[in-house]
Design a protein around this motif. Structure first.
Motif, PDB file in Angstrom:
ATOM      1  N   GLU A   1      13.231 -44.288   7.394  1.00  0.00           N
ATOM      2  CA  GLU A   1      13.002 -43.072   6.618  1.00  0.00           C
ATOM      3  C   GLU A   1      14.296 -42.436   6.128  1.00  0.00           C
ATOM      4  O   GLU A   1      14.308 -41.277   5.704  1.00  0.00           O
ATOM      5  N   LEU A   2      15.375 -43.185   6.160  1.00  0.00           N
ATOM      6  CA  LEU A   2      16.650 -42.663   5.689  1.00  0.00           C
ATOM      7  C   LEU A   2      16.524 -42.272   4.222  1.00  0.00           C
ATOM      8  O   LEU A   2      16.174 -43.101   3.378  1.00  0.00           O
ATOM      9  N   PRO A   3      16.771 -41.002   3.866  1.00  0.00           N
ATOM     10  CA  PRO A   3      16.609 -40.583   2.462  1.00  0.00           C
ATOM     11  C   PRO A   3      17.664 -41.226   1.580  1.00  0.00           C
ATOM     12  O   PRO A   3      18.849 -41.141   1.859  1.00  0.00           O
ATOM     13  N   MET A   4      17.214 -41.861   0.498  1.00  0.00           N
ATOM     14  CA  MET A   4      18.144 -42.554  -0.384  1.00  0.00           C
ATOM     15  C   MET A   4      17.872 -42.212  -1.850  1.00  0.00           C
ATOM     16  O   MET A   4      18.128 -43.010  -2.738  1.00  0.00           O
ATOM     17  N   ASP A   5      17.336 -41.036  -2.112  1.00  0.00           N
ATOM     18  CA  ASP A   5      17.074 -40.605  -3.482  1.00  0.00           C
ATOM     19  C   ASP A   5      18.334 -39.979  -4.075  1.00  0.00           C
ATOM     20  O   ASP A   5      19.145 -39.392  -3.365  1.00  0.00           O
ATOM     21  N   GLY A   6      18.476 -40.084  -5.390  1.00  0.00           N
ATOM     22  CA  GLY A   6      19.610 -39.468  -6.074  1.00  0.00           C
ATOM     23  C   GLY A   6      20.620 -40.490  -6.525  1.00  0.00           C
ATOM     24  O   GLY A   6      20.753 -41.573  -5.941  1.00  0.00           O
ATOM     25  N   GLU A   7      21.359 -40.144  -7.577  1.00  0.00           N
ATOM     26  CA  GLU A   7      22.287 -41.078  -8.211  1.00  0.00           C
ATOM     27  C   GLU A   7      23.397 -41.531  -7.267  1.00  0.00           C
ATOM     28  O   GLU A   7      23.811 -42.682  -7.280  1.00  0.00           O
ATOM     29  N   ASP A   8      23.887 -40.620  -6.423  1.00  0.00           N
ATOM     30  CA  ASP A   8      24.991 -40.955  -5.514  1.00  0.00           C
ATOM     31  C   ASP A   8      24.521 -41.070  -4.072  1.00  0.00           C
ATOM     32  O   ASP A   8      25.295 -40.848  -3.135  1.00  0.00           O
ATOM     33  N   ALA A   9      23.236 -41.444  -3.883  1.00  0.00           N
ATOM     34  CA  ALA A   9      22.658 -41.429  -2.544  1.00  0.00           C
ATOM     35  C   ALA A   9      23.393 -42.353  -1.584  1.00  0.00           C
ATOM     36  O   ALA A   9      23.598 -42.016  -0.409  1.00  0.00           O
ATOM     37  N   VAL A  10      23.814 -43.531  -2.051  1.00  0.00           N
ATOM     38  CA  VAL A  10      24.482 -44.488  -1.164  1.00  0.00           C
ATOM     39  C   VAL A  10      25.811 -43.923  -0.678  1.00  0.00           C
ATOM     40  O   VAL A  10      26.119 -43.950   0.521  1.00  0.00           O
ATOM     41  N   ALA A  11      26.609 -43.404  -1.602  1.00  0.00           N
ATOM     42  CA  ALA A  11      27.906 -42.838  -1.223  1.00  0.00           C
ATOM     43  C   ALA A  11      27.722 -41.614  -0.323  1.00  0.00           C
ATOM     44  O   ALA A  11      28.455 -41.440   0.668  1.00  0.00           O
ATOM     45  N   GLU A  12      26.757 -40.763  -0.656  1.00  0.00           N
ATOM     46  CA  GLU A  12      26.539 -39.558   0.151  1.00  0.00           C
ATOM     47  C   GLU A  12      26.148 -39.911   1.578  1.00  0.00           C
ATOM     48  O   GLU A  12      26.617 -39.289   2.533  1.00  0.00           O
ATOM     49  N   GLU A  13      25.281 -40.913   1.737  1.00  0.00           N
ATOM     50  CA  GLU A  13      24.884 -41.320   3.085  1.00  0.00           C
ATOM     51  C   GLU A  13      26.059 -41.925   3.834  1.00  0.00           C
ATOM     52  O   GLU A  13      26.238 -41.698   5.034  1.00  0.00           O
ATOM     53  N   SER A  14      26.900 -42.691   3.134  1.00  0.00           N
ATOM     54  CA  SER A  14      28.074 -43.272   3.783  1.00  0.00           C
ATOM     55  C   SER A  14      29.053 -42.198   4.242  1.00  0.00           C
ATOM     56  O   SER A  14      29.636 -42.302   5.330  1.00  0.00           O
ATOM     57  N   ILE A  15      29.257 -41.180   3.414  1.00  0.00           N
ATOM     58  CA  ILE A  15      30.150 -40.075   3.788  1.00  0.00           C
ATOM     59  C   ILE A  15      29.596 -39.351   5.015  1.00  0.00           C
ATOM     60  O   ILE A  15      30.332 -39.026   5.959  1.00  0.00           O
ATOM     61  N   ARG A  16      28.284 -39.108   4.998  1.00  0.00           N
ATOM     62  CA  ARG A  16      27.663 -38.453   6.159  1.00  0.00           C
ATOM     63  C   ARG A  16      27.870 -39.302   7.417  1.00  0.00           C
ATOM     64  O   ARG A  16      28.212 -38.788   8.493  1.00  0.00           O
ATOM     65  N   ASN A  17      27.683 -40.613   7.298  1.00  0.00           N
ATOM     66  CA  ASN A  17      27.817 -41.477   8.462  1.00  0.00           C
ATOM     67  C   ASN A  17      29.259 -41.526   8.961  1.00  0.00           C
ATOM     68  O   ASN A  17      29.508 -41.489  10.175  1.00  0.00           O
ATOM     69  N   LEU A  18      30.228 -41.601   8.051  1.00  0.00           N
ATOM     70  CA  LEU A  18      31.636 -41.597   8.465  1.00  0.00           C
ATOM     71  C   LEU A  18      32.001 -40.316   9.202  1.00  0.00           C
ATOM     72  O   LEU A  18      32.717 -40.342  10.204  1.00  0.00           O
ATOM     73  N   ARG A  19      31.506 -39.204   8.694  1.00  0.00           N
ATOM     74  CA  ARG A  19      31.807 -37.930   9.353  1.00  0.00           C
ATOM     75  C   ARG A  19      31.179 -37.864  10.745  1.00  0.00           C
ATOM     76  O   ARG A  19      31.758 -37.292  11.681  1.00  0.00           O
ATOM     77  N   ALA A  20      29.986 -38.469  10.902  1.00  0.00           N
ATOM     78  CA  ALA A  20      29.345 -38.492  12.216  1.00  0.00           C
ATOM     79  C   ALA A  20      30.054 -39.459  13.159  1.00  0.00           C
ATOM     80  O   ALA A  20      30.162 -39.202  14.361  1.00  0.00           O
ATOM     81  N   LEU A  21      30.566 -40.574  12.621  1.00  0.00           N
ATOM     82  CA  LEU A  21      31.279 -41.546  13.449  1.00  0.00           C
ATOM     83  C   LEU A  21      32.647 -41.035  13.890  1.00  0.00           C
ATOM     84  O   LEU A  21      33.074 -41.268  15.024  1.00  0.00           O
ATOM     85  N   TYR A  22      33.340 -40.348  12.967  1.00  0.00           N
ATOM     86  CA  TYR A  22      34.735 -39.949  13.208  1.00  0.00           C
ATOM     87  C   TYR A  22      34.910 -38.460  12.902  1.00  0.00           C
ATOM     88  O   TYR A  22      35.436 -38.083  11.859  1.00  0.00           O
ATOM     89  N   PRO A  23      34.467 -37.601  13.807  1.00  0.00           N
ATOM     90  CA  PRO A  23      34.517 -36.154  13.558  1.00  0.00           C
ATOM     91  C   PRO A  23      35.922 -35.592  13.719  1.00  0.00           C
ATOM     92  O   PRO A  23      36.273 -35.027  14.760  1.00  0.00           O
ATOM     93  N   GLY A  24      36.738 -35.716  12.670  1.00  0.00           N
ATOM     94  CA  GLY A  24      38.124 -35.266  12.736  1.00  0.00           C
ATOM     95  C   GLY A  24      38.301 -33.781  12.524  1.00  0.00           C
ATOM     96  O   GLY A  24      39.389 -33.239  12.779  1.00  0.00           O
ATOM     97  N   ALA A  25      37.271 -33.089  12.040  1.00  0.00           N
ATOM     98  CA  ALA A  25      37.337 -31.635  11.802  1.00  0.00           C
ATOM     99  C   ALA A  25      35.909 -31.104  11.786  1.00  0.00           C
ATOM    100  O   ALA A  25      34.961 -31.860  11.541  1.00  0.00           O
ATOM    101  N   PRO A  26      35.727 -29.814  12.021  1.00  0.00           N
ATOM    102  CA  PRO A  26      34.376 -29.239  11.981  1.00  0.00           C
ATOM    103  C   PRO A  26      33.749 -29.415  10.598  1.00  0.00           C
ATOM    104  O   PRO A  26      34.419 -29.274   9.576  1.00  0.00           O
ATOM    105  N   ASP A  27      32.459 -29.711  10.572  1.00  0.00           N
ATOM    106  CA  ASP A  27      31.755 -29.866   9.296  1.00  0.00           C
ATOM    107  C   ASP A  27      31.864 -28.614   8.438  1.00  0.00           C
ATOM    108  O   ASP A  27      31.970 -28.696   7.207  1.00  0.00           O
ATOM    109  N   SER A  28      31.839 -27.442   9.080  1.00  0.00           N
ATOM    110  CA  SER A  28      31.897 -26.186   8.331  1.00  0.00           C
ATOM    111  C   SER A  28      33.198 -26.092   7.535  1.00  0.00           C
ATOM    112  O   SER A  28      33.205 -25.635   6.379  1.00  0.00           O
ATOM    113  N   HIS A  29      34.313 -26.527   8.118  1.00  0.00           N
ATOM    114  CA  HIS A  29      35.608 -26.508   7.430  1.00  0.00           C
ATOM    115  C   HIS A  29      35.618 -27.523   6.284  1.00  0.00           C
ATOM    116  O   HIS A  29      36.040 -27.206   5.161  1.00  0.00           O
ATOM    117  N   LEU A  30      35.146 -28.728   6.544  1.00  0.00           N
ATOM    118  CA  LEU A  30      35.140 -29.758   5.507  1.00  0.00           C
ATOM    119  C   LEU A  30      34.262 -29.356   4.326  1.00  0.00           C
ATOM    120  O   LEU A  30      34.623 -29.562   3.162  1.00  0.00           O
TER     121      LEU A  30
END
Length: 511
Positions: free
Chosen positions: A310-339
């Motif tokens: 059920e991973l949402p993949m709608d939208g023109e940049d859906a693949v890149a957006e999901e990859s960015i989300r996954n990288l941030r979850a894998l490597y939390p180098g700063a708070p999401d609120s700051h980023l």
């Protein structure tokens, strides 16, 4: 979307190779491959004349599967999903083989129909590549799956019982060079089989997106021959004439000499030529001018289908957006609120300053990606964050951008000054277009300014008005929830370097 923590093993019993991938998903939604295995089975070659898989081969396969189960157990897998493809589909004793393997290993092996194999391969590609239209082609040892995509939707698909291993056997290829007459006979035979798929010719000129070992082997070989500076295969593009020249290079060589070629896998040397001929025949029927290599394949399709359906993949940049989300979850180098705040401020600056500069269309999405990933290197070491960020973005597994866009994102995210940028890009210049270094510097300085505006990481700025005043001043009128002494100092520190890129001196005012 909520995620369940899980570790899953995926086993692909292919006609040429038996592969294992173990995937881990965390409660934060981070997922990655944590271990892999491969065994060159050559099951298609080992079928008997009457189409049976011999008992000794089944026993050998059972031992490999038990080994894979041990690896899965070490990693604490919650489940193992094992599938078999063309070689077992074609074996007349497939039911007995599957029963024997279950008895030996306890694994219930799914026998995938060709159409399901094609669907899973296409799913892997769609989840990891930002391609809208094309022919998805998976050349295996005993079959080739072809899927037509239009606007990221499947229009038609088919599975043909032609692969690199059984084609090699059919034409009696051994250790010797492959004669020109044999190449021509192979291609003619394959084109005859492809001609039955009349829908292929209805969409001439679409790119071929290649999955599987044959295409990956071609990609590795071409990268080595062409001295391509970026090691990633996923998204690597190969012009049709480079495929032809690869066949011309490999076919006159003995298998032993092919094994010694840098960049070519030794256990694929004997079946690479028929695999490439299949690809060339398809390219000619499709009228395609280029191949896009997909590093994702059947096991990745199984993972997405099983673990993240059920991973949402709608939208023109859906693949890149999901990859960015996954990288941030894998490597939390700063708070999401700051980023997220730095991203908002970066785009606000870009939208005020970029119009009229005729920057490339992808500039804004590159800046947005970089703004959300610029602290990723801090998970290794904060003091050398920029260097680690560049390395991680150039080597971590993430998707949705071309190789050039990935390089630009890494350069912008790690930008500190023009000299450091020049050093970082030195080994990758063949990926860049004219003006890209200046573009990376401009976007990098916007990101640095945006990060300075939230240096306290408190998201104090609630709105930002940007305007250009006389004497080359860039006025930053900020509404904020509290005073901004740290941010003001940071902006002043950046002012000289910013002026070199933009010709403007930023001045922060609290309104």
């Amino acid at each position: 979307m909520s995620f369940a923590a899980q570790t899953t093993g995926m086993i692909d019993i292919g006609s040429n190779t038996v592969r294992l991938s173990i995937y881990r998903v965390t409660e934060a939604g981070a997922y990655r491959v944590i271990d892999q295995g491969r065994w060159p089975a050559r099951l298609s070659q080992r079928l008997t004349a009457d189409g049976r898989l011999p008992a000794d081969v089944v026993a050998e396969l059972g031992e490999v599967l038990r080994h894979y189960k041990r690896i899965c157990r070490i990693h604490g897998t919650d489940r193992i999903r094992a599938v078999a493809t063309a070689a077992l589909r074609q074996a007349v004793n497939r039911d007995q083989v599957l029963a024997a393997l279950y008895e030996e290993t306890g694994l219930r092996i799914e026998l995938l129909p060709g159409e399901e194999e094609a669907r899973l391969g296409s799913l892997a590609m769609l989840r990891t590549m930002n391609v809208k239209d094309g022919f998805v082609v998976d050349i295996g040892g005993g079959s080739t799956e072809i899927t037509l995509l239009r606007d990221r939707r499947t229009i038609a698909s088919a599975s043909l019982p032609i692969g690199c291993v059984n084609t090699s056997a059919r034409f009696g290829l051994g250790e010797s060079p492959v004669a020109q007459a044999t190449l021509e006979a192979m291609e003619k035979d394959i084109q005859g089989k492809l001609a039955a798929l009349d829908w292929i010719a209805d969409y001439p000129g679409l790119p071929v997106i290649g999955l599987g070992g044959t295409v990956r082997a071609l990609g590795k070989l071409r990268q080595r021959l062409d001295e391509y500076p970026y090691a990633s295969l996923h998204g690597y593009e190969i012009p049709a004439d480079r495929l032809t020249s690869a066949i011309e290079l490999l076919s006159p060589l003995t298998v032993d000499k092919r094994r010694k070629l840098p960049g070519l896998s030794k256990d694929r040397a004997d079946v690479i030529v028929p695999g490439l001929v299949i690809l060339q025949a398809l390219m000619r029927i499709c009228g395609s001018s280029r191949i896009i290599v997909s590093g994702a394949g059947l096991r990745d399709g199984l993972f997405f289908d099983t673990c993240l359906p059920e991973l949402p993949m709608d939208g023109e940049d859906a693949v890149a957006e999901e990859s960015i989300r996954n990288l941030r979850a894998l490597y939390p180098g700063a708070p999401d609120s700051h980023l997220d705040q730095v991203n908002r401020l970066s785009l606000a600056l870009y939208d005020q300053l970029a119009p009229g500069l005729e920057l490339p269309a992808e500039s804004r999405r590159v800046l947005s990606a970089a703004a959300r990933l610029f602290r990723i290197g801090a998970v290794i070491d904060y003091n050398d964050c920029a260097q680690h960020t560049f390395y991680m973005l150039m080597h971590a597994h993430w998707n949705g951008m071309t190789h050039r866009e990935t390089l630009l994102t890494a350069a912008v995210a790690s930008y500190r000054n023009a000299n450091a940028l020049r050093r970082a890009l030195a080994g990758y210049r063949s990926l860049l277009l004219a003006g890209d270094e200046e573009l990376a510097a401009r976007l990098g300085m916007l990101l640095q300014l945006a990060a300075a505006l939230d240096r306290s990481e408190s998201q104090a700025i609630t709105s930002l008005e940007v305007s250009v005043a006389h004497h080359g001043r860039l006025l930053l009128d900020a509404a904020a929830s509290h005073a901004l002494p740290v941010e003001t100092t940071e902006v002043q520190t950046l002012a000289k370097e910013f002026k070199k890129c933009w010709g403007l001196s930023p001045v922060l005012h609290l309104v």
